[in-house]
Design an enzyme around this catalytic site. Structure first.
Site, PDB file in Angstrom:
ATOM      1  N   SER A   1      42.785  68.629  11.811  1.00 27.35           N
ATOM      2  CA  SER A   1      43.441  68.236  10.572  1.00 27.35           C
ATOM      3  C   SER A   1      43.292  69.383   9.580  1.00 27.35           C
ATOM      4  O   SER A   1      42.172  69.714   9.186  1.00 27.35           O
ATOM      5  CB  SER A   1      42.776  66.953  10.043  1.00 27.35           C
ATOM      6  OG  SER A   1      43.251  66.648   8.750  1.00 27.35           O
TER       7      SER A   1
ATOM      8  N   LYS B   1      47.453  68.584  12.758  1.00 30.90           N
ATOM      9  CA  LYS B   1      47.884  67.678  11.677  1.00 30.90           C
ATOM     10  C   LYS B   1      47.851  68.466  10.382  1.00 30.90           C
ATOM     11  O   LYS B   1      46.869  69.151  10.089  1.00 30.90           O
ATOM     12  CB  LYS B   1      46.936  66.487  11.637  1.00 30.90           C
ATOM     13  CG  LYS B   1      46.904  65.672  10.351  1.00 30.90           C
ATOM     14  CD  LYS B   1      46.180  64.348  10.597  1.00 30.90           C
ATOM     15  CE  LYS B   1      45.281  63.960   9.440  1.00 30.90           C
ATOM     16  NZ  LYS B   1      44.546  62.703   9.706  1.00 30.90           N
TER      17      LYS B   1
ATOM     18  N   LYS C   1      48.257  68.284   6.186  1.00 32.86           N
ATOM     19  CA  LYS C   1      48.288  67.407   5.027  1.00 32.86           C
ATOM     20  C   LYS C   1      49.520  67.765   4.196  1.00 32.86           C
ATOM     21  O   LYS C   1      49.825  68.959   4.006  1.00 32.86           O
ATOM     22  CB  LYS C   1      47.023  67.611   4.189  1.00 32.86           C
ATOM     23  CG  LYS C   1      45.739  67.193   4.906  1.00 32.86           C
ATOM     24  CD  LYS C   1      45.626  65.674   5.019  1.00 32.86           C
ATOM     25  CE  LYS C   1      44.269  65.271   5.568  1.00 32.86           C
ATOM     26  NZ  LYS C   1      44.098  63.814   5.605  1.00 32.86           N
TER      27      LYS C   1
ATOM     28  N   ASP D   1      50.108  64.168   7.423  1.00 38.75           N
ATOM     29  CA  ASP D   1      49.367  63.064   6.792  1.00 38.75           C
ATOM     30  C   ASP D   1      49.552  63.157   5.278  1.00 38.75           C
ATOM     31  O   ASP D   1      49.189  64.162   4.660  1.00 38.75           O
ATOM     32  CB  ASP D   1      47.872  63.170   7.151  1.00 38.75           C
ATOM     33  CG  ASP D   1      47.043  61.990   6.625  1.00 38.75           C
ATOM     34  OD1 ASP D   1      47.610  61.089   5.971  1.00 38.75           O
ATOM     35  OD2 ASP D   1      45.819  61.976   6.884  1.00 38.75           O
TER      36      ASP D   1
ATOM     37  N   GLU E   1      51.558  60.097   8.906  1.00 40.95           N
ATOM     38  CA  GLU E   1      50.443  59.205   8.606  1.00 40.95           C
ATOM     39  C   GLU E   1      50.477  58.819   7.124  1.00 40.95           C
ATOM     40  O   GLU E   1      50.604  59.680   6.252  1.00 40.95           O
ATOM     41  CB  GLU E   1      49.139  59.954   8.952  1.00 40.95           C
ATOM     42  CG  GLU E   1      47.896  59.107   8.982  1.00 40.95           C
ATOM     43  CD  GLU E   1      46.658  59.934   9.387  1.00 40.95           C
ATOM     44  OE1 GLU E   1      46.804  60.977  10.063  1.00 40.95           O
ATOM     45  OE2 GLU E   1      45.545  59.530   9.007  1.00 40.95           O
TER      46      GLU E   1
ATOM     47  N   ASP F   1      46.760  54.604   8.069  1.00 43.66           N
ATOM     48  CA  ASP F   1      45.337  54.918   7.971  1.00 43.66           C
ATOM     49  C   ASP F   1      44.770  54.029   6.858  1.00 43.66           C
ATOM     50  O   ASP F   1      44.327  52.894   7.103  1.00 43.66           O
ATOM     51  CB  ASP F   1      45.183  56.426   7.675  1.00 43.66           C
ATOM     52  CG  ASP F   1      43.752  56.875   7.431  1.00 43.66           C
ATOM     53  OD1 ASP F   1      42.835  56.045   7.486  1.00 43.66           O
ATOM     54  OD2 ASP F   1      43.533  58.086   7.165  1.00 43.66           O
TER      55      ASP F   1
ATOM     56  N   LYS G   1      39.872  54.026  12.485  1.00 46.52           N
ATOM     57  CA  LYS G   1      38.787  54.769  11.830  1.00 46.52           C
ATOM     58  C   LYS G   1      37.662  53.775  11.590  1.00 46.52           C
ATOM     59  O   LYS G   1      37.788  52.896  10.733  1.00 46.52           O
ATOM     60  CB  LYS G   1      39.330  55.340  10.514  1.00 46.52           C
ATOM     61  CG  LYS G   1      38.559  56.502   9.959  1.00 46.52           C
ATOM     62  CD  LYS G   1      39.178  56.988   8.656  1.00 46.52           C
ATOM     63  CE  LYS G   1      40.119  58.169   8.841  1.00 46.52           C
ATOM     64  NZ  LYS G   1      40.613  58.692   7.557  1.00 46.52           N
TER      65      LYS G   1
ATOM     66  N   GLY H   1      39.087  60.821  11.604  1.00 43.01           N
ATOM     67  CA  GLY H   1      37.813  61.411  11.202  1.00 43.01           C
ATOM     68  C   GLY H   1      37.675  61.396   9.695  1.00 43.01           C
ATOM     69  O   GLY H   1      38.651  61.163   8.972  1.00 43.01           O
TER      70      GLY H   1
HETATM   71  O1  OSB Z   1      43.195  60.951   5.917  1.00 40.52           O
HETATM   72  O2  OSB Z   1      42.524  61.205   7.899  1.00 40.52           O
HETATM   73  C1  OSB Z   1      42.339  61.337   6.678  1.00 40.52           C
HETATM   74  C2  OSB Z   1      39.202  63.401   5.969  1.00 40.52           C
HETATM   75  C3  OSB Z   1      38.588  62.610   5.017  1.00 40.52           C
HETATM   76  C4  OSB Z   1      39.206  61.453   4.607  1.00 40.52           C
HETATM   77  C5  OSB Z   1      40.432  61.090   5.147  1.00 40.52           C
HETATM   78  C6  OSB Z   1      41.044  61.862   6.124  1.00 40.52           C
HETATM   79  C7  OSB Z   1      40.424  63.056   6.518  1.00 40.52           C
HETATM   80  C8  OSB Z   1      41.006  63.974   7.491  1.00 40.52           C
HETATM   81  C9  OSB Z   1      40.068  64.912   8.230  1.00 40.52           C
HETATM   82  O3  OSB Z   1      42.178  64.060   7.715  1.00 40.52           O
HETATM   83  C10 OSB Z   1      39.692  64.377   9.563  1.00 40.52           C
HETATM   84  C11 OSB Z   1      38.518  65.122  10.159  1.00 40.52           C
HETATM   85  O4  OSB Z   1      38.742  66.211  10.686  1.00 40.52           O
HETATM   86  O5  OSB Z   1      37.376  64.624  10.088  1.00 40.52           O
HETATM   87 MG    MG Z   2      44.648  59.979   7.142  1.00 46.14          MG
END
Ligand code: OSB
Ligand code: MG
Length: 384
Positions: free
Chosen positions: A145, A171, A173, A198, A223, A246, A270, A298
């Protein structure tokens, strides 16, 4: 599965971890990550660990490091049943606290890893039994991510670095102003990359025409485009790209509602967000039954939380790559050893087959992380 756990001592240790590089989402730029490490010790001398990923600020979710400490220290830990059995999780103890899913997940992780330690089995096999599965994976398919970067060039460079490491699912953001044009450039450079985005709730239903422009880029999924508690408006979004939820999915009931309304095609499972492994496994079994596709999300957790998420991601019906990247991408050093690393030449990480949690917590580094927490006064001053 039958077990009984007699807890002698349970403690909560707040932490602050320093990320190896800042992580930017539609809601925040993060240099530090707050959390709480939970430790339980049984009458037989077994140890269990769990991680609460509630951050310093309430922006992904309402929980913070401090609310989690409060809920654990004032309510959950003082009222821990002295003897626990599989059924006792549904009794008044856990239900007596409404909400606060991340705090509950951290504590349940510590309890379950202690159970696995007492049973002399790896946590992953405990989770397999909890889910009623007869098999589990040896390694988990993962992706990475990537936070919002300062430029397109920086984004392409970050992607190339991760591809060089071996990841084969990326992924990105997105947020308003950092979406269609950015994805177009990435697609031009990487026409065949397994790519997803995402939004972390950054859009509204009025942005539907803009989101529809993403359909041309053959994304694996988008996402959480809309509100963090919304299910209904997601059901109105007409997209060719599969929609993954999510933030909106807090319980099995949320997943069932989203499924019935046609609000999501893919579930980000999650465990932190749904209150732990028990609810996770209930959601897992529902999705398996109705054919909803799943992967494990994550939260920049350390190796402690990651071990639990890896155990969940090892279930056979988790078919898409999970957001569980290599340890070195988050913390150097981590709180636990050994670090999680990709199997060379693959985009997979082996599941630990050690008895119990699967990693060993370094007490010195935990103490350092707790000291960092103690020295933080205002998250808004020190987290940016
Ligand atoms: O939206 O999936 C998410 C990290 C912290 C809070 C929300 C998210 C995320 C990530 C990182 O996208 C996921 C990771 O690599 O741990
Ligand atoms: Mg997310």
């Amino acid at each position: 599965m039958n077990w009984e756990l007699n807890i002698r001592k349970a403690t909560a240790h707040p932490i602050v971890m320093e990320l190896v590089s800042p992580f930017q989402t539609s809601f925040d730029v993060q240099h530090l990550r707050g959390g709480v490490i939970v430790r339980v010790e049984t009458e037989n001398g077994a140890i269990g660990w769990g991680e609460v990923t509630a951050d310093l600020r309430p922006n992904y979710a309402y929980e913070t490091t401090q609310t989690a400490l409060h809920i654990l220290n004032e309510f959950l830990l003082p009222n821990l049943p002295t003897i626990m059995t599989p059924d006792s999780f549904f009794d008044s103890w856990l239900k007596s606290v409404r909400g606060h899913p991340m705090a509950k997940h951290g504590l349940l992780s510590a309890i379950f890893s202690a159970v696995a330690a007492e049973q002399k089995i790896p946590l992953v096999d405990f989770v397999k039994q909890l889910a009623g599965e007869s098999s589990r994976k040896e390694a988990v398919e993962v992706g990475v991510s990537i936070g919002i970067q300062p430029s397109i060039d920086a984004t392409l460079a970050a992607i190339q670095d991760y591809l060089d490491d071996g990841y084969n699912r990326v992924k990105l953001k997105i947020k308003p102003g950092w979406d269609v044009d950015m994805v177009r450039e990435v697609r031009k450079t990487y026409p065949d990359l397994v790519l997803m985005v995402d939004a972390n709730s950054a859009y509204t239903i009025d942005d539907s025409p803009l989101l529809q422009q993403l359909d041309q880029f053959n994304l694996l999924m988008i996402e959480q485009p809309f509100g963090y508690q919304d299910i209904y408006q997601h059901s109105l979004l007409e997209l060719g790209t599969p929609i993954c939820l999510d933030e909106s999915l807090h319980t099995l009931s949320d997943v069932q509602a989203a499924y019935k309304l046609g609000a999501c095609d893919i579930v980000n499972l999650k465990p932190q967000r749904v209150g732990g492994l028990l609810e996770s496994v209930a959601i897992y079994n529902f999705c398996k039954e109705v054919g909803l596709t799943m992967w494990v999300g994550g939260m920049l957790e350390t190796g402690i939380g990651r071990s639990v998420s890896m155990a969940l991601a090892a279930l056979p019906q988790i078919t898409l790559p999970s957001d569980l990247s290599e340890t070195k991408r988050y913390y150097r050093p981590d709180l636990a050893d050994p670090p999680y690393s990709l199997i060379a030449g693959t985009s997979t990480i082996p599941v630990s087959s050690e008895i119990g949690l699967g990693v060993t917590v370094d007490r010195g580094r935990l103490l350092e992380a707790s000291t960092r927490y103690a020295n933080i006064t205002m998250p808004s001053e020190s987290n940016s």
